[in-house]
Write an enzyme that holds these catalytic residues in place. Structure first.
Site, short mmCIF file in Angstrom:
data_model
loop_
_atom_site.label_atom_id
_atom_site.label_comp_id
_atom_site.label_asym_id
_atom_site.label_seq_id
_atom_site.Cartn_x
_atom_site.Cartn_y
_atom_site.Cartn_z
N LYS A 193 0.82 -1.21 0.00
CA LYS A 193 0.00 0.00 0.00
C LYS A 193 0.86 1.27 0.00
O LYS A 193 2.02 1.27 0.42
CB LYS A 193 -0.93 0.00 1.21
CG LYS A 193 -2.02 -1.08 1.16
CD LYS A 193 -3.12 -0.73 0.19
CE LYS A 193 -4.16 -1.84 0.05
NZ LYS A 193 -4.98 -2.00 1.24
N ARG A 232 -3.99 -10.50 3.86
CA ARG A 232 -4.25 -10.42 2.42
C ARG A 232 -3.03 -9.80 1.74
O ARG A 232 -2.72 -8.63 1.95
CB ARG A 232 -5.51 -9.59 2.16
CG ARG A 232 -5.95 -9.53 0.70
CD ARG A 232 -7.24 -8.72 0.58
NE ARG A 232 -7.69 -8.65 -0.80
CZ ARG A 232 -7.27 -7.73 -1.68
NH1 ARG A 232 -6.41 -6.79 -1.30
NH2 ARG A 232 -7.73 -7.73 -2.92
#
Length: 305
Positions: free
Chosen positions: A230, A264
């Site tokens: 991210k 994840r």
């Protein structure tokens, strides 16, 4: 402190699968999109996507999470017909996969078709805000339902990242979404929650959520967390998406210590190795029963009980 998840959830049922959450498990990301922030275009051909899905299972993931619409910051929505056209051949090509498949969608039409094609879970990044009927679908079919926190839409979410108390507000929103799913008839052990790292949060907000993840775990639901590659990691370290693997593993390990059950990630092999090393060390602590740990491949095949 070891990585046995601290939240009260101990299993997650999704379709015909029952996944043990006594220690953290991996959900491997497969984006069949041309424009995802990290791997867009790499697996947008069905043949490549199917091969990558099989590889993800072999590398030790307990769940395969497939997305056909980018949810990166600023992403434009994709029509349901286009999203399904991307998903259908991949889902059909992976029907014999030994691990459950979740589909990242907030559209009822796409979710219904995905379940018919063999998907075992629906990963809704809007936590039922886009279409509350997704909860009814999950209740009727018995598939798992992942409810993720996000403000606004992918196009607008980074325009509003101010919170009075980010962990408390995210926890409250997830509790409300979970209640709605329960009211629709979903069984408690089929509902998971996700604080939505990177979705409508600032750098500080993401870090605080990860630091206080035990507050999310206190809801009693399986907790998914997805810091993988991210942009907050890039902002913290000044590196691009392909250089965030080590940072992603570190963020996931920190999340697991604070109650995350499902990690994840894009980089399944690296995450699996990190969990295996930590687990081997943890098993040598006084009072812990020693025993051989199954291989990553064996664990992946054993996701169904």
């Amino acid at each position: 402190m070891g990585l046995s998840a601290v939240g009260p959830a101990r299993t997650w049922r999704t379709g015909d699968h029952e996944i043990s959450l006594e220690s953290p498990v991996i959900a491997g990301i497969l984006n069949v999109t041309p424009d995802s922030f990290s791997d867009g275009g790499r697996f947008d051909e069905p043949r490549k996507a199917i091969a990558r899905g099989r590889q993800i299972a072999e590398e030790g993931a307990a769940i395969l999470d497939i997305g056909a619409e980018s949810t990166r910051p600023g992403a434009a929505p994709v029509p349901a017909a286009e999203e399904w056209a991307r998903l259908e051949p991949v889902l059909l090509g992976l029907r014999d996969l030994p691990i459950p498949v979740s589909v990242d969608t907030h559209k009822l039409e796409v979710a219904e078709r995905a379940v018919d094609a063999g998907a075992s879970a629906i990963n809704d990044v809007t936590a039922l805000r886009a279409d509350p009927a997704l909860a009814g679908l999950a209740a009727r079919t018995g598939v798992g339902l992942i409810l993720m926190h996000m403000r606004g839409t992918p196009r607008t979410m980074q325009l509003d990242t101010d919170y009075g108390d980010v962990a408390a507000e995210v926890r409250g929103a997830l509790a409300e979404a979970r209640r709605a799913a329960l009211d629709a008839g979903c069984e408690p052990d089929r509902i998971a929650v996700d604080p939505g790292i990177g979705f409508g949060k600032s750098l500080d907000g993401n870090l605080e959520l990860l630091a206080r993840l035990d507050e999310i775990a206190s809801l009693g639901a399986p907790v998914w967390v997805g810091p993988s590659r991210k942009s907050f990691l890039g902002a913290l370290l000044d590196v691009g998406p392909d250089e965030r693997v080590t940072a992603s593993v570190a963020a996931c390990l920190a999340a697991a210590r604070r109650g995350a059950h499902v990690l994840r990630v894009h980089d399944v092999r690296e995450m699996r190795q990190a969990l295996d090393v930590e687990g081997a060390i943890e098993a040598r602590r006084p009072g812990v029963v020693h025993g051989a740990r199954p291989s990553a491949r064996a664990r992946a095949a054993g996701g169904r009980t």
